[in-house]
Design a protein around this motif. Structure first.
Motif, mmCIF file in Angstrom:
data_model
loop_
_atom_site.group_PDB
_atom_site.id
_atom_site.type_symbol
_atom_site.label_atom_id
_atom_site.label_comp_id
_atom_site.label_asym_id
_atom_site.label_seq_id
_atom_site.Cartn_x
_atom_site.Cartn_y
_atom_site.Cartn_z
ATOM 1 N N PHE A 1 58.187 68.922 85.299
ATOM 2 C CA PHE A 1 59.276 69.754 85.231
ATOM 3 C C PHE A 1 60.299 68.798 84.978
ATOM 4 C CE2 PHE A 1 56.616 71.043 88.943
ATOM 5 C CZ PHE A 1 56.576 72.666 88.596
ATOM 6 N N GLU A 2 61.451 69.404 84.407
ATOM 7 C CA GLU A 2 62.699 69.032 84.096
ATOM 8 C C GLU A 2 63.665 69.340 85.170
ATOM 9 O OE1 GLU A 2 64.808 68.503 80.073
ATOM 10 O OE2 GLU A 2 65.736 70.048 80.908
ATOM 11 N N VAL A 3 64.307 68.338 85.619
ATOM 12 C CA VAL A 3 65.356 68.750 87.072
ATOM 13 C C VAL A 3 66.694 68.405 86.658
ATOM 14 C CG1 VAL A 3 65.827 68.268 89.340
ATOM 15 C CG2 VAL A 3 63.457 68.447 88.530
ATOM 16 N N THR A 4 67.728 69.126 86.611
ATOM 17 C CA THR A 4 68.998 68.793 86.590
ATOM 18 C C THR A 4 69.731 68.859 87.675
ATOM 19 O OG1 THR A 4 68.885 70.007 84.265
ATOM 20 C CG2 THR A 4 71.131 69.497 85.143
ATOM 21 N N THR A 5 70.339 67.916 88.191
ATOM 22 C CA THR A 5 71.162 67.778 89.271
ATOM 23 C C THR A 5 72.313 68.456 89.131
ATOM 24 O OG1 THR A 5 72.265 65.640 88.742
ATOM 25 C CG2 THR A 5 70.090 65.540 89.961
ATOM 26 N N ALA A 6 72.889 69.059 90.437
ATOM 27 C CA ALA A 6 73.998 70.059 90.743
ATOM 28 C C ALA A 6 75.291 68.873 90.580
ATOM 29 C CB ALA A 6 74.197 70.581 92.000
ATOM 30 N N ARG A 7 76.287 69.561 89.841
ATOM 31 C CA ARG A 7 77.564 68.893 89.847
ATOM 32 C C ARG A 7 78.310 69.077 91.013
ATOM 33 N NH1 ARG A 7 79.821 65.593 85.925
ATOM 34 N NH2 ARG A 7 81.541 66.869 85.492
ATOM 35 N N TYR A 8 78.884 67.792 91.390
ATOM 36 C CA TYR A 8 79.916 67.972 92.545
ATOM 37 C C TYR A 8 81.035 66.935 92.483
ATOM 38 C CZ TYR A 8 77.644 63.705 93.964
ATOM 39 O OH TYR A 8 76.889 62.589 94.397
ATOM 40 N N TYR B 1 86.309 62.152 91.373
ATOM 41 C CA TYR B 1 85.312 62.002 90.206
ATOM 42 C C TYR B 1 84.295 62.941 90.527
ATOM 43 C CZ TYR B 1 87.869 57.509 90.633
ATOM 44 O OH TYR B 1 88.778 56.272 90.480
ATOM 45 N N TRP B 2 83.890 63.235 89.137
ATOM 46 C CA TRP B 2 82.684 64.176 89.135
ATOM 47 C C TRP B 2 81.577 63.485 88.952
ATOM 48 C CZ3 TRP B 2 82.729 69.565 89.961
ATOM 49 C CH2 TRP B 2 83.929 69.994 89.998
ATOM 50 N N LYS B 3 80.329 63.801 89.669
ATOM 51 C CA LYS B 3 79.131 63.316 89.763
ATOM 52 C C LYS B 3 78.023 64.272 89.616
ATOM 53 C CE LYS B 3 77.911 59.570 91.889
ATOM 54 N NZ LYS B 3 77.733 58.589 93.097
ATOM 55 N N GLY B 4 76.856 64.001 89.206
ATOM 56 C CA GLY B 4 75.799 65.061 89.090
ATOM 57 C C GLY B 4 75.726 65.365 87.620
ATOM 58 N N GLY B 5 74.727 66.426 87.407
ATOM 59 C CA GLY B 5 74.634 66.987 85.925
ATOM 60 C C GLY B 5 73.495 66.171 85.339
ATOM 61 N N ASN B 6 72.757 65.092 85.741
ATOM 62 C CA ASN B 6 71.934 64.418 85.171
ATOM 63 C C ASN B 6 70.503 65.131 85.014
ATOM 64 O OD1 ASN B 6 73.736 62.113 85.105
ATOM 65 N ND2 ASN B 6 73.220 61.841 87.160
ATOM 66 N N LYS B 7 69.916 64.896 84.025
ATOM 67 C CA LYS B 7 68.568 65.456 83.716
ATOM 68 C C LYS B 7 67.364 64.193 84.038
ATOM 69 C CE LYS B 7 69.706 68.842 80.293
ATOM 70 N NZ LYS B 7 69.646 69.234 78.979
ATOM 71 N N HIS B 8 66.178 64.488 84.785
ATOM 72 C CA HIS B 8 65.350 63.836 85.113
ATOM 73 C C HIS B 8 63.828 64.516 84.740
ATOM 74 C CE1 HIS B 8 67.724 60.787 86.796
ATOM 75 N NE2 HIS B 8 68.518 61.617 87.827
#
Length: 272
Positions: A118-125, A131-138
């Motif tokens: 799978f490809e997982v994209t983390t939620a932005r928060y 500061y904005w974090k998240g939105g990374n793809k793994h």
């Protein structure tokens, strides 16, 4: 680097720490479970820090009874958790709850659901500092227990990305948890017991040294940590050695003399 500093003032420190951790982990082989800088010596140093102002005999006695208290409390806590039907220790349970909560907010794109790719994209928060974090793809591979974030191989427990993939495939993500998190393994560490020491008058072997000839020993109050006032910076408990001394003398960038900098008023070339 300059652009990153403008977005986050702590970015330089964060990048330096993460680069040190990545360099250490590349030669670790997965044996230290993510411990990049700490070791047994630092843990022991943390135990004797509060007793370093005491004489040697009092310090040994302090460490002994502190170990007795620690082992007894942890053994009792582990047995109580086992009797209450828990499988993992308290810190692991809290960790897994946070991971499962984060996994529910991830976005998953299946590439091969049968093989578990799978490809997982983390939620932005947004953090508390703004500061904005998240939105990374793994990328995850459930068949191999692999995730590109590296947390599974580092901490030997599933990350939120693997948990999200397992939830999508209706798999039990707890199968990827290493046995080191279980209470049965934890009890093996705390099951050993201390036994009370007999009174000195009942010892059957002579003392190695005649401590009475040294007289009465008093603690060194100068080494004891002083309580800081409200708003005052805490006192460092670290014992400084020769490695803390500056190896390079400070020299001025204008006149070349030592003992001041180019912005100092002691520089003869500064215009007053």
């Amino acid at each position: 680097m300059k652009q990153i500093k403008e977005l986050n003032p702590d970015a330089e420190k964060w990048l330096r720490n993460i680069s040190l951790e990545m360099w250490t982990m590349s030669f670790d082989g997965g044996h230290r479970y993510g411990q990049a800088t700490t070791n047994m010596i630092e843990s022991f140093n943390g135990c004797i820090r509060s007793a370093r102002f005491l004489p040697v005999t009092s310090k040994v006695e302090y460490l002994y009874y502190r170990s007795v208290k620690l082992v007894a409390e942890r053994r009792t806590q582990t047995l109580n958790d086992l009797q209450n039907g828990h499988i993992y220790c308290q810190k692991s349970r809290e960790l897994f709850e946070n991971i499962e909560k984060k996994a529910s907010a991830h976005k998953i794109i299946p590439y091969n659901e049968q093989r578990g790719i799978f490809e997982v994209t983390t939620a932005r928060y947004k953090t508390q500092k703004g500061y904005w974090k998240g939105g990374n793809k793994h990328t995850i591979d459930l068949g191999k227990g692999f995730c590109s974030c590296g947390k599974w191989s580092r901490y030997h427990s599933p990350c939120s990305h693997i948990v999200a993939g397992c939830l999508m495939c209706s798999l039990d993500w707890k199968q990827y948890i290493e046995p080191s998190h279980s209470l049965t393994i934890l009890y093996e560490m705390w099951k050993y017991e201390f036994f009370p020491l007999a009174n000195r008058a009942y010892w059957t072997f002579p003392l190695a040294n005649n401590w009475e000839r040294y007289g009465t020993l008093f603690p060194d109050e100068n080494l004891k940590k002083k309580k800081n006032k409200r708003g005052q910076r805490g006192q460092s408990q670290r014992i400084r050695t020769e490695m803390d001394n500056s190896r390079k003398a400070i020299s001025c960038g204008r006149c070349g003399q030592e003992g001041h900098t180019r912005r100092s008023s002691r520089c003869p070339q500064n215009k007053h």
